[in-house]
Design an enzyme around this catalytic site. Structure first.
Site, PDB file in Angstrom:
ATOM      1  N   ARG A 150     -12.956 112.711  39.862  1.00 39.62           N
ATOM      2  CA  ARG A 150     -12.589 111.329  40.153  1.00 39.62           C
ATOM      3  C   ARG A 150     -11.287 110.921  39.482  1.00 39.62           C
ATOM      4  O   ARG A 150     -10.475 110.221  40.078  1.00 39.62           O
ATOM      5  CB  ARG A 150     -13.738 110.391  39.735  1.00 39.62           C
ATOM      6  CG  ARG A 150     -13.501 108.907  40.025  1.00 39.62           C
ATOM      7  CD  ARG A 150     -12.919 108.651  41.405  1.00 39.62           C
ATOM      8  NE  ARG A 150     -13.700 109.256  42.482  1.00 39.62           N
ATOM      9  CZ  ARG A 150     -13.275 109.375  43.720  1.00 39.62           C
ATOM     10  NH1 ARG A 150     -12.052 108.960  44.057  1.00 39.62           N
ATOM     11  NH2 ARG A 150     -14.035 109.921  44.652  1.00 39.62           N
ATOM     12  N   LYS A 171       5.884  95.817  35.814  1.00 37.11           N
ATOM     13  CA  LYS A 171       4.784  95.298  36.628  1.00 37.11           C
ATOM     14  C   LYS A 171       3.909  96.459  37.085  1.00 37.11           C
ATOM     15  O   LYS A 171       3.857  96.824  38.261  1.00 37.11           O
ATOM     16  CB  LYS A 171       5.332  94.501  37.814  1.00 37.11           C
ATOM     17  CG  LYS A 171       6.099  93.254  37.379  1.00 37.11           C
ATOM     18  CD  LYS A 171       6.697  92.519  38.555  1.00 37.11           C
ATOM     19  CE  LYS A 171       7.495  91.299  38.091  1.00 37.11           C
ATOM     20  NZ  LYS A 171       8.135  90.575  39.225  1.00 37.11           N
ATOM     21  N   LYS A 211      15.405  87.623  28.976  1.00 39.19           N
ATOM     22  CA  LYS A 211      15.181  86.949  30.251  1.00 39.19           C
ATOM     23  C   LYS A 211      15.239  85.436  30.066  1.00 39.19           C
ATOM     24  O   LYS A 211      15.524  84.944  28.977  1.00 39.19           O
ATOM     25  CB  LYS A 211      13.846  87.403  30.840  1.00 39.19           C
ATOM     26  CG  LYS A 211      13.774  88.931  31.049  1.00 39.19           C
ATOM     27  CD  LYS A 211      12.627  89.327  31.930  1.00 39.19           C
ATOM     28  CE  LYS A 211      12.870  88.959  33.374  1.00 39.19           C
ATOM     29  NZ  LYS A 211      11.793  89.441  34.272  1.00 39.19           N
ATOM     30  N   GLU A 250      19.601  88.496  31.357  1.00 39.11           N
ATOM     31  CA  GLU A 250      19.421  87.927  32.690  1.00 39.11           C
ATOM     32  C   GLU A 250      20.339  86.741  32.908  1.00 39.11           C
ATOM     33  O   GLU A 250      20.511  85.895  32.024  1.00 39.11           O
ATOM     34  CB  GLU A 250      17.966  87.494  32.870  1.00 39.11           C
ATOM     35  CG  GLU A 250      17.669  86.865  34.223  1.00 39.11           C
ATOM     36  CD  GLU A 250      16.229  86.415  34.335  1.00 39.11           C
ATOM     37  OE1 GLU A 250      15.997  85.204  34.487  1.00 39.11           O
ATOM     38  OE2 GLU A 250      15.334  87.287  34.276  1.00 39.11           O
ATOM     39  N   ASP A 268      19.389  87.606  38.668  1.00 42.19           N
ATOM     40  CA  ASP A 268      18.055  87.257  39.120  1.00 42.19           C
ATOM     41  C   ASP A 268      18.087  86.239  40.257  1.00 42.19           C
ATOM     42  O   ASP A 268      18.605  85.132  40.102  1.00 42.19           O
ATOM     43  CB  ASP A 268      17.241  86.694  37.956  1.00 42.19           C
ATOM     44  CG  ASP A 268      15.793  86.462  38.330  1.00 42.19           C
ATOM     45  OD1 ASP A 268      15.172  87.392  38.866  1.00 42.19           O
ATOM     46  OD2 ASP A 268      15.295  85.352  38.093  1.00 42.19           O
TER      47      ASP A 268
END
Length: 285
Positions: free
Chosen positions: A102, A137, A169, A202, A224
């Site tokens: 698995r 992410k 950021k 950013e 961005d």
């Protein structure tokens, strides 16, 4: 990026935790009906179409479960696959094959989906000079696998985590009191702690690009949610003084248009957070 040794350490942690989670105090289904002396052979059957990833990881899983198992690899990571292909054979203790099954399937299905999507994005960028990047992410606990899959698919890894690169950021900038203040405080911090980390900042508009450029030692500017026109203007402003990266809602339809604006990189969280696992099975032969 992190070192090869650190990356391998992450893989070993993933394997150990996944086996702990899945096996617990024993694979009682196998223990109940399969003799300890039983030996078997199985094949990794591809039931989908895309790019194969995770073969080398599967090898590590099998070695962890039982170093005496033998793996015959027919298709390497990065190979295009189609329905009915056999990626490899694994031979050894029947119980141990089932214990590893698995984890091998879950990892390879996920990794292959990411590699397939990354390859598609990379092909869309061919001839532009722009490279595709992943992001943080990722699925908690298996980041190393997902970033490995991006590399197999022809993409490049962004920073691995919060500790291997500085990335200022919008929230960092706002909490610090502005771009220049954030950069100055960052440089002081790195000097004080004797750290040599690259700095990405950013920008939300062209004025912020100009302000970032007034500081020295910036590795890359992240543009961005810029439109095409402002992206081109930003690249002109940067003029090679540091790297440029576009991000923010960029998809397959807009990817190449942003690349044609001249940015060095495009980062996409979709490589890892918006894929559907490919379909594989491990079948006894």
């Amino acid at each position: 990026m992190i070192s090869a040794a650190k990356f391998q350490e992450e893989l070993e942690l993933i394997i150990a935790n996944a086996l702990r989670e899945d096996i617990g105090d024993g694979d009682h289904s196998s223990l109940a009906c399969i003799p300890a002396s039983a030996r078997g052979k199985a094949r990794l059957l591809v039931k989908d179409e895309g790019l194969l990833a995770g073969v080398d990881f599967a090898r590590q899983v099998f070695e962890k479960v039982d170093p005496s198992m033998e793996m015959e690899v027919l298709m390497q990571d990065g190979s295009p696959v189609t329905y009915g292909d056999t990626a490899f054979y694994i031979s050894g203790s029947s119980r141990n094959i089932l214990q590893a099954e698995r984890l091998v399937l879950n990892a390879m299905q996920r990794m292959s989906a990411i590699a397939t999507k990354t390859s598609k994005y990379a092909k869309l960028l061919e001839g532009t000079g722009t490279k595709i990047l992943d992001t943080r992410k990722t699925t908690p606990g298996i980041r190393a696998l997902e970033k490995w899959a991006v590399k197999i698919g022809g993409g490049e890894n962004h920073r691995f985590a919060l500790y291997d690169m500085i990335m200022l950021k919008d929230n960092h900038i706002d909490f610090a009191g502005g771009i220049t203040q954030a950069i100055l405080q960052t440089k002081d911090y790195l000097k004080k702690h004797s750290k040599n980390l690259k700095i990405i900042v950013e920008a939300r508009n062209l004025d912020e690009v100009s302000e970032i450029l007034s500081s020295e030692g910036i590795y890359r500017i992240l543009l961005d949610n810029f439109n095409y026109e402002d992206t081109r203007k930003a690249v002109e402003l940067i003029a090679g003084r540091c790297q440029s990266e576009s991000s923010g809602g960029i998809n397959e339809k807009t990817l190449r248009k942003y690349a044609e604006c001249g940015v060095d990189y495009i980062s996409s969280g979709a490589l890892t957070h918006s894929v559907s696992n490919m379909d594989f099975s491990l079948k006894a032969v």
